[in-house]
Design a protein around this motif. Structure first.
Motif, short mmCIF file in Angstrom:
data_model
loop_
_atom_site.label_atom_id
_atom_site.label_comp_id
_atom_site.label_asym_id
_atom_site.label_seq_id
_atom_site.Cartn_x
_atom_site.Cartn_y
_atom_site.Cartn_z
N PHE A 6 18.97 3.50 -9.75
CA PHE A 6 20.01 2.76 -9.05
C PHE A 6 20.60 1.65 -9.93
N TYR A 7 19.81 1.14 -10.86
CA TYR A 7 20.30 0.06 -11.71
C TYR A 7 21.49 0.50 -12.57
N LYS A 8 21.63 1.81 -12.79
CA LYS A 8 22.73 2.32 -13.60
C LYS A 8 24.05 2.41 -12.82
N LEU A 9 23.97 2.38 -11.50
CA LEU A 9 25.14 2.73 -10.69
C LEU A 9 26.23 1.67 -10.59
N PRO A 10 25.92 0.37 -10.54
CA PRO A 10 27.03 -0.59 -10.44
C PRO A 10 28.05 -0.44 -11.55
N ASP A 11 27.60 -0.33 -12.79
CA ASP A 11 28.55 -0.15 -13.90
C ASP A 11 29.22 1.22 -13.82
N PHE A 12 28.43 2.25 -13.52
CA PHE A 12 28.97 3.61 -13.41
C PHE A 12 30.09 3.66 -12.37
N LEU A 13 29.87 3.08 -11.21
CA LEU A 13 30.86 3.12 -10.14
C LEU A 13 32.03 2.19 -10.43
N SER A 14 31.76 1.02 -10.98
CA SER A 14 32.84 0.09 -11.31
C SER A 14 33.80 0.68 -12.32
N ASN A 15 33.28 1.45 -13.27
CA ASN A 15 34.13 2.10 -14.27
C ASN A 15 35.04 3.16 -13.65
#
Length: 268
Positions: A240-249
């Motif tokens: 889950f720690y990877k998702l904020p940047d992944f989704l923001s991009n």
């Protein structure tokens, strides 16, 4: 930071041996604020070597989850969900299963096409990868054309996990089918999930592929839930720690949780 995992299985699902309370305690240790159990219910799942029937014992599940909700109410929010395995031949039965049941959240998923699960080698031995994936998306379109009793559609490119080289899967190769699916999901007021089991299976993206998520947003979609598809404690909130940047991009600023089948948006 994502503090809600909306796709979890326990021993009430045929393919998990994890007690519900063990999952809850681990969720608390992870700092999650909200979890939703989404036990499998796949009517007419084909005979398989593992002997899984994927039929949910609803009375027992309901009794346990509401007991756990009360017991852990001061530590974590626990919501009542189900993952329906949809096939064009079982849609009426699925509708009857969820009718009048107070689920907080319903995932619609496609696991079986032509009475085969892409998870099993026979599926892509029967169909070349391109044809097998086309059949898979065609069945999703059939399902959502006749069934509306779901909140989000789960792991839209589930079958792509099991082709020989998942990196060969691209939205553009199935854009007509995928656009039709995404448009119908949006028109029906439904959403999609971002499922981190794709990362667990060694894919470069969660399910679905980022190109599909991007296209969903371009077409006007807004409802995105986050789920690990965890079947044991160690897979809860997987990557889950990877998702904020992944989704923001991808231009996404919010994720969604459901209570009483109503979406609520939470800032990333």
């Amino acid at each position: 930071m994502i503090l809600a995992d909306y796709h979890l299985h326990t021993s009430f699902s045929s393919d998990s041996e994890s007690p519900m309370e063990e999952m809850i305690r681990h969720a608390v240790s992870l700092g999650l604020k909200t979890i939703c159990f989404t036990e499998h219910h796949d009517i007419d799942y084909p005979v398989n070597p593992d002997g899984f029937d994927f039929l949910l014992d609803l009375p027992s599940y309901k009794e346990e989850i509401f007991k756990m909700k009360e017991h852990y109410q001061d530590q974590i929010e626990i919501n009542y969900g189900v993952e329906l395995g949809l096939m064009p031949t079982t849609l009426d039965q699925c509708a009857a299963f969820v009718k009048d049941e107070p689920f907080d959240f319903i995932i619609g998923s496609t696991h079986i096409v032509d009475f085969m699960d892409p998870y099993d080698a026979i599926y892509f031995e029967t169909y070349p990868a391109r044809l097998g994936l086309s059949h898979y998306f065609e069945d999703i379109l059939k399902n959502i054309s006749s069934f509306n009793h779901y909140c989000v559609y789960g792991h839209l490119d589930y079958a792509a996990r099991y082709i020989k080289d998942p990196s060969e899967f691209h939205y553009r190769d199935y854009s007509d089918l995928l656009d039709a699916i995404l448009r119908m999901i949006i028109e029906n007021g439904k959403g999609i999930e971002v499922n981190t089991a794709g990362l667990k299976y060694g894919m470069s993206d969660p399910n679905p592929h980022h190109e599909i998520i991007k296209r969903y947003i371009e077409l006007g979609g807004e409802i995105i839930t986050i789920g690990s598809d965890g079947h044991c404690p160690k897979h809860m909130a997987y990557d889950f720690y990877k998702l904020p940047d992944f989704l923001s991009n991808l231009g996404i600023r919010y994720y969604t949780v459901f209570r009483d089948k109503k979406p609520e948006f939470i800032k990333l």
